[in-house]
Write a protein that holds these residues in place. Structure first.
Motif, PDB file in Angstrom:
ATOM      1  N   ASP A 117       0.799  -1.211   0.000  1.00 10.03           N
ATOM      2  CA  ASP A 117       0.000   0.000   0.000  1.00 10.03           C
ATOM      3  C   ASP A 117       0.837   1.269   0.000  1.00 10.03           C
ATOM      4  O   ASP A 117       0.323   2.349   0.241  1.00 10.03           O
ATOM      5  CB  ASP A 117      -0.967  -0.014   1.179  1.00 10.03           C
ATOM      6  N   ILE A 174      -1.482   3.904   2.272  1.00 12.84           N
ATOM      7  CA  ILE A 174      -2.903   3.716   2.567  1.00 12.84           C
ATOM      8  C   ILE A 174      -3.003   3.059   3.935  1.00 12.84           C
ATOM      9  O   ILE A 174      -2.359   2.036   4.186  1.00 12.84           O
ATOM     10  CB  ILE A 174      -3.579   2.807   1.518  1.00 12.84           C
ATOM     11  N   VAL A 192     -10.719   3.918   5.515  1.00  8.87           N
ATOM     12  CA  VAL A 192      -9.446   3.919   4.797  1.00  8.87           C
ATOM     13  C   VAL A 192      -9.006   5.355   4.633  1.00  8.87           C
ATOM     14  O   VAL A 192      -9.806   6.222   4.305  1.00  8.87           O
ATOM     15  CB  VAL A 192      -9.609   3.263   3.414  1.00  8.87           C
ATOM     16  N   ARG A 193      -7.739   5.635   4.883  1.00  6.39           N
ATOM     17  CA  ARG A 193      -7.265   6.997   4.671  1.00  6.39           C
ATOM     18  C   ARG A 193      -5.888   6.950   4.040  1.00  6.39           C
ATOM     19  O   ARG A 193      -5.189   5.930   4.089  1.00  6.39           O
ATOM     20  CB  ARG A 193      -7.254   7.792   5.972  1.00  6.39           C
ATOM     21  N   ILE A 194      -5.540   8.059   3.466  1.00 11.10           N
ATOM     22  CA  ILE A 194      -4.267   8.136   2.752  1.00 11.10           C
ATOM     23  C   ILE A 194      -3.378   9.138   3.479  1.00 11.10           C
ATOM     24  O   ILE A 194      -3.843  10.188   3.923  1.00 11.10           O
ATOM     25  CB  ILE A 194      -4.515   8.529   1.278  1.00 11.10           C
ATOM     26  N   LEU A 214      -6.818   8.769  -3.402  1.00 10.60           N
ATOM     27  CA  LEU A 214      -7.523   7.490  -3.248  1.00 10.60           C
ATOM     28  C   LEU A 214      -8.917   7.549  -3.875  1.00 10.60           C
ATOM     29  O   LEU A 214      -9.464   6.531  -4.303  1.00 10.60           O
ATOM     30  CB  LEU A 214      -7.626   7.150  -1.759  1.00 10.60           C
ATOM     31  N   LEU A 266      -2.793  -1.331  -5.078  1.00  8.61           N
ATOM     32  CA  LEU A 266      -3.266  -1.155  -3.712  1.00  8.61           C
ATOM     33  C   LEU A 266      -4.036  -2.385  -3.272  1.00  8.61           C
ATOM     34  O   LEU A 266      -4.869  -2.904  -4.008  1.00  8.61           O
ATOM     35  CB  LEU A 266      -4.157   0.086  -3.621  1.00  8.61           C
ATOM     36  N   SER A 298      -5.834  -2.254  -0.550  1.00 11.17           N
ATOM     37  CA  SER A 298      -6.825  -1.733   0.384  1.00 11.17           C
ATOM     38  C   SER A 298      -8.153  -2.464   0.219  1.00 11.17           C
ATOM     39  O   SER A 298      -8.595  -2.729  -0.889  1.00 11.17           O
ATOM     40  CB  SER A 298      -7.017  -0.243   0.105  1.00 11.17           C
TER      41      SER A 298
END
Ligand code: SF4
Length: 716
Positions: free
Chosen positions: A5, A20, A27-29, A50, A466, A468
């Protein structure tokens, strides 16, 4: 958080590292703290990157239509591949191999750019491939290659941090490359002098000690006046010139004509300011020039860049810490995208397509006879659309680009797309160009592709998919789409890849011993976090952050001064069109805006015209009111006025990110082209008029789309 990530932000050539975090509920960046550029921080685009995974125009299934009047509708992947191959074969059978062209992009990964060049030459057998960077980096590339031998910045942002003088020309760094401002601010805190040459008072200009609000299109003259002052003041570095350069006598002779007094009349910069800047730069122990499209996207862009590189050479401000010249590449992979084989005149490794040695090397890597490599092409990207309108190109494959908005002369591009017998668009986003296509094949894009990109500093960095949990349907990676098409076109033996790693490994072999040598790095090193600057030959795996410490990349190791002289902008103000119109980037958008206009938080209106408050007052315009812009051919655009003190009174600014109904490239002529094939993209002249009650009401940008692409999701 999975190790996979970590990946670069897709929204500018800095390629800041992002990470990520979180799980399916949140979910956050965040910025990658180990990234040398952003050091854990992100700009607003990076923080929103994202969201591109949920972009309402993002496609995960192919679309096709029977006829141009029919709507695009979802089709199975196998159907889309078969249809695309059949349509390509049909065009080439009727009109010949070169009737099919490819329009690539500086936003593709290195592996996609490499594979696209190979696809054009071996699967299509066409010589017609070029890419949208022709409108972006080609002027700088030509100047750097001619004078220094390599198409890349000579220094890095670590040098920026160490510099004592930073001269920015035609760069709105604060909005085009926001996180690079960290290095500038660090330099300033250490006492550096910042000088900004720009018709607008950008945030970068506000941070500078010197802002030179130059008349648009006259930067090259300013550089020659700086040279004049440096020579007249005995501020040249004669030892450096004698040991490391060629051609200074001719430059010394030419510079006599460019007195600050004369150049002041052209540039609107006072002679004493020109002289002060020249002395500061020449006397500085460590000085750098950083430039952007503001000087390059002119007919005389090569000449202007060359003139500033002359200043660097004359003062010996290169090849040492805190010195050098940086071309501030804009697109996400603008650097790698231009050196791996999608330019009409180049093969991978920035090799010349007309060099027998280079052709033999690539033929060996590809396992073919040298004669099978077609090219060079007849047209650069800037000439594609007129060639289509003349019937010389009948089919077009656009990959990762949106020329309907980003190429000059929008109406001509529109009619060219209509005139094509076949238009395929490969893109993860349903761009305005894709909406005009016969077939749309969604490629990987951010979050899906695995591979590498090469940053503005010429660092090669890993791009990771990713993992995620909120990731949407995976779709195909770019290389898988090209491989499927190549298979159906009978070129399967040249596309045997099972992974992007295999493409990478072939690609670095193709670059071995070339100008852009990647061969000393490896997939495992990059995926483990190595970020070498090319050239990274096998005996220097750590790469080469700073160039020319021991000579230049020319046959004799000496840099070449340039006596290319700048000329005026193609269009000059007239009584009918008395204002300069310049274009550029804004902080919340990227390229044609096809991605960022639909991301919540970034979709701030771009369709405004920045106008000086004195000019607005004379026209009776207030902030937010509609203003009609008219060019010399009576094309019109009505935008809302953004009244400001931060622009020259004789100049207005419109962003390049607008939607189709307010695209500024309506005004930009596609010719004449400069030495690099660059049209005069940055500038035109216009008339301004307020909208009266009797005029047609200004139409707000309508972001609705006519294509119902969400009716079904068809897995690959
Ligand atoms: S500066 Fe560029 S690469 Fe960095 S976060 Fe912003 S848009 Fe992304």
């Amino acid at each position: 958080m999975m190790p996979s990530d970590f990946t670069p932000c897709p929204f500018c050539a800095l390629q800041c590292g992002v990470a990520i975090k979180g799980d399916s509920s949140a979910v956050r960046i965040v910025g990658n703290p180990n990234d040398p550029i952003n050091e854990g921080h992100l700009c607003q685009k990076g923080l929103a990157s994202l969201d591109i995974l949920h972009h309402r125009q993002r496609q995960f299934h192919p679309l096709a239509r029977e006829g141009r009047s029919e709507p695009l509708t979802p089709v199975l992947w196998s159907t889309a591949f078969d249809m695309t191959a059949a349509r390509i074969r049909d065009v080439q059978r009727k009109w010949g191999a070169d009737s099919m062209a490819i329009y690539g992009s500086g936003a593709l990964t290195n592996e996609t750019a490499y594979l696209l060049g190979k696809f054009a030459r071996l699967a299509l057998g066409t010589r017609e491939i070029d890419y949208n960077g022709r409108f972006c980096m080609s002027s700088a590339a030509k100047a750097y290659v001619t004078m220094f031998g390599l198409d890349r910045p000579t220094a890095t942002f670590e040098d920026v941090r160490q510099a004592e003088t930073l001269l920015f020309v035609g760069s709105n760094l604060s909005e085009a490359h926001p996180m690079a401002m960290r290095a500038v601010k660090q330099a300033k805190r250490r006492g550096a002098t910042i000088i900004v040459v720009d018709p607008r008072r950008t945030p970068l200009a506000k941070a500078a000690q010197y802002h030179l609000p130059i008349r648009p299109g006259t930067d090259g003259f300013l550089a020659w006046a700086l040279l004049h002052t440096i020579i007249e003041g005995n501020l040249t570095n004669e030892a450096f010139i004698a040991a490391k350069t060629q051609g200074f006598d001719d430059v010394r002779f030419q510079a006599r004509h460019y007195t600050p007094a004369v150049v002041s009349l052209l540039t609107d910069i006072a002679p004493d300011i020109i002289e002060s800047v020249a002395r500061i730069f020449a006397r500085s122990p460590r000085a750098m020039v950083l430039h952007g499209r503001g000087i390059e996207q002119y007919r005389y862009g090569v000449e202007s860049v060359s003139a500033f590189l002359n200043v660097v050479l004359a003062t010996g401000q290169i090849g040492r810490p805190g010195t050098g010249a940086i071309m501030l590449t804009g697109q996400a992979n603008g650097q790698g995208g231009r050196e791996l084989g999608q330019k009409t005149d180049q093969l991978p490794g920035s090799r010349s397509i007309t060099s027998a040695t280079d052709r033999e090397h690539i033929a060996r890597v590809w396992g073919i006879e040298t004669a099978r490599i077609p090219g060079p092409g007849r047209f650069t990207a800037g000439e594609f659309f007129s060639a289509i309108n003349r019937g010389q190109i009948k089919g077009l494959m656009v990959v990762g680009a949106n020329p309907l908005l980003s190429a000059p002369d929008t109406p001509a591009v529109q009619s060219a797309l209509e005139n094509l017998e076949f238009l395929a668009v490969l893109d993860p986003i349903l761009t305005e160009t894709a909406e005009a296509a016969d077939i749309v094949l969604p490629t990987g894009g951010f979050g899906i592709n695995q591979g590498t990109v090469t940053t503005v500093e010429a660092r090669i960095v890993a791009v990771r998919p990713l993992s995620s949990p909120d990731r949407t349907s995976p779709g195909y990676q770019d290389w898988q789409v090209l491989k499927e098409l190549a298979n159906r076109l009978g070129a399967d033996r040249y596309f045997p890849y099972r992974s992007s790693r295999e493409i990478f490994e072939e690609m670095i072999l193709a670059t071995k011993n070339s100008a852009s040598d990647y061969s000393g790095t490896s997939w495992s090193a990059l995926m483990a976090g190595a970020m070498p600057h090319w050239p990274v030959p096998e005996n220097r795996r750590e790469g080469t952050p700073r160039l020319y410490e021991n000579g230049f990349a020319t046959p004799d190791g000496k840099a070449r001064f340039s006596i290319l002289l700048p000329g005026p902008a193609t269009e000059l103000p007239t009584p009918g069109c008395p204002f300069h119109l310049i274009t550029g980037r804004t902080a919340t958008h990227y390229n044609s805006g096809a991605q960022t206009r639909h991301i919540p938080g970034l979709n701030r209106p771009a369709d405004v015209v920045f106008i000086h408050h004195h000019t607005a007052g004379q026209l009776g315009i207030r902030d937010g009111e509609p203003l009609t812009i008219t060019n010399a051919t009576d094309r019109r655009l009505t935008l809302k006025a953004r009244v400001t003190r931060d622009i020259r009174p004789d100049t207005v600014f419109v962003s390049m990110h607008n939607a189709l109904d307010s695209a500024v490239n309506h005004f930009i002529p596609a010719s004449p082209l400069g030495l690099s094939g660059m049209p005069e993209f940055k500038h035109t002249v216009v008339a301004l008029s307020p909208v009266t009650p009797n005029d047609a009401a200004h139409e707000e940008t309508d972001n609705s789309r006519t294509v119902d692409t969400r009716r079904s999701i068809i897995a690959p």
